[in-house]
Write a protein that holds these residues in place. Structure first.
Motif, mmCIF file in Angstrom:
data_model
loop_
_atom_site.group_PDB
_atom_site.id
_atom_site.type_symbol
_atom_site.label_atom_id
_atom_site.label_comp_id
_atom_site.label_asym_id
_atom_site.label_seq_id
_atom_site.Cartn_x
_atom_site.Cartn_y
_atom_site.Cartn_z
ATOM 1 N N ALA A 116 37.981 -34.278 -12.339
ATOM 2 C CA ALA A 116 37.626 -33.299 -11.307
ATOM 3 C C ALA A 116 38.388 -32.008 -11.547
ATOM 4 O O ALA A 116 39.407 -31.990 -12.260
ATOM 5 N N THR A 117 37.901 -30.928 -10.971
ATOM 6 C CA THR A 117 38.642 -29.675 -11.042
ATOM 7 C C THR A 117 39.956 -29.844 -10.288
ATOM 8 O O THR A 117 40.073 -30.727 -9.428
ATOM 9 N N SER A 143 42.479 -33.957 -14.053
ATOM 10 C CA SER A 143 41.969 -32.660 -13.622
ATOM 11 C C SER A 143 41.647 -31.810 -14.841
ATOM 12 O O SER A 143 42.311 -31.909 -15.877
ATOM 13 N N PRO A 146 36.083 -26.660 -14.775
ATOM 14 C CA PRO A 146 34.711 -27.124 -14.497
ATOM 15 C C PRO A 146 33.906 -27.442 -15.753
ATOM 16 O O PRO A 146 33.197 -28.447 -15.806
ATOM 17 N N VAL A 149 34.998 -30.718 -17.076
ATOM 18 C CA VAL A 149 34.542 -31.828 -16.241
ATOM 19 C C VAL A 149 33.145 -32.247 -16.681
ATOM 20 O O VAL A 149 32.861 -33.435 -16.884
ATOM 21 N N THR A 163 33.054 -31.384 -9.406
ATOM 22 C CA THR A 163 33.282 -30.026 -9.881
ATOM 23 C C THR A 163 32.618 -29.010 -8.974
ATOM 24 O O THR A 163 31.773 -29.350 -8.141
#
Length: 356
Positions: A116-117, A143, A146, A149, A163
């Motif tokens: 994920a962001t 993390s 984007p 991701v 994202t």
């Protein structure tokens, strides 16, 4: 391993890439991480000569130097840095494979890989994971930006991606889109913190902390400022919302940022207030297209929506089919996309259509 476009490979280099051994890459990554051959040897449980030999073998196979030598000291070359960007995720994936294999051998169950962001990884995903009806034997949460991701989901390195929008790629399955309003953040001792709502016009006389990337949230914040005729006195930009909050706490300005970090990672001494102008923040949940979702993935997809509804005031869940219209609204000039609400309640959710 995919070739880096910034490195000029000869036919010999291509063959060498295929011949590289994991232990050579591990030695290279250990030296990059620790900064010395001696420390790398301690980290891997090998002698310094053994690490030196592995690095030299790798350089011979690649056809270029990874480190510049100055006596006992080594420093990465430019090509060394470029290669490390490619090697690090490969070794991380190998570690996950080994860990997952151990879990499967021991318990017959799988791990759950989520990327994920930074804002969503810290502010939203942990609550969703904690709410799962059954906790997987192993959870991997990373993390990334984007774009990375999306790449992790496309390559199968992650089972679930969370994202921000915009998202344009046909190779992923989009489950739902979340919308929540951006917020203002300022020190609690700021006189403006006494108001329930922060006027965007207040940015005119202040230093404003915002995001750096002009193509994502910064685009919508700048557009809102332009429409309000507001030009901040000074600007401070950064690449994460957590950095923005830290800058605010240090007295370097007020911030306009996404709400997930502001509400999900509250910082003492910072007041978070809704803005008098709607600046929507959009995010989504994606999985590999064409790959059946496991029960854990299905549960997490819904747990993320539930966690977002509980965390974010005025959270709206949009069906994935409205993605194109939402992107056009946020980055173009179309009419707003219809929100999914139930019984007129702004927090209501509707089950999304099954992703293909």
């Amino acid at each position: 391993m995919d070739k880096n476009p910034d490195i000029e490979y000869s036919p010999r280099d291509t063959a060498s890439l295929q011949a590289m051994e994991i232990r050579q890459l591990e030695a290279f990554a250990a030296v990059m991480s620790t900064g010395s051959v001696t420390a790398a040897g301690r980290l891997l449980g090998r002698s310094q000569p053994a690490i030196t030999r592995l690095i030299q073998e790798l350089e011979t196979e690649l056809g270029f130097d990874l480190f510049a030598r100055s006596g006992p000291r080594v420093s990465p070359t430019e090509r060394g840095f470029l290669l490390y960007e490619e090697v690090e995720p490969v070794l991380l994936g190998m570690q996950q494979i080994r860990a997952s294999a151990d879990v499967i051998a021991r318990e017959g169950s799988r791990s759950l890989n989520v990327v994920a962001t930074p804002s969503l990884a810290a502010g939203l995903v942990p609550s969703a994971l904690a709410a799962l009806p059954a906790t997987p034997a192993q959870i991997h949460l990373h993390s990334a930006a984007p774009e990375k991701v999306v790449h992790a989901v496309l390559t199968g390195a992650a089972e679930v991606g969370v994202t921000s929008l915009p998202l344009e790629h046909r190779g992923v399955a989009l489950h739902w889109i979340g919308e929540a309003a951006c917020v203002g953040a300022l020190r609690v001792d700021d006189p403006l913190a006494n108001a329930r709502t922060l006027a965007l016009a207040a940015c005119r006389e202040r230093a404003l902390v915002t995001m750096q990337n002009p193509y994502r949230l910064r685009h919508r914040i700048d557009r809102a400022l332009d429409e309000a005729g507001v030009v901040p006195r000074t600007r401070v930009d950064t690449n994460t919302s957590l950095n923005a909050l830290a800058l605010v706490r240090a007295g370097l300005g007020m911030a306009v940022l996404e709400p997930v970090t502001a509400y999900g990672m509250p910082i003492e001494g910072i007041a978070v207030r809704p803005l008098d102008v709607a600046i929507p923040f959009y995010f989504c949940v994606i999985t590999p297209q064409g790959k059946p979702a496991t029960p854990a993935v299905q549960a997490l997809t819904e747990a993320l929506a539930t966690a977002a509804s509980a965390l974010l005031p005025g959270f709206i869940r949009h069906d994935a089919q409205h993605h194109g219209r939402i992107v056009q609204t946020a980055w173009g000039d179309a009419e707003p996309a219809p929100a999914l609400r139930e019984n007129g309640h702004p927090h209501g959710l509707r089950e999304p259509k099954q992703s293909d």
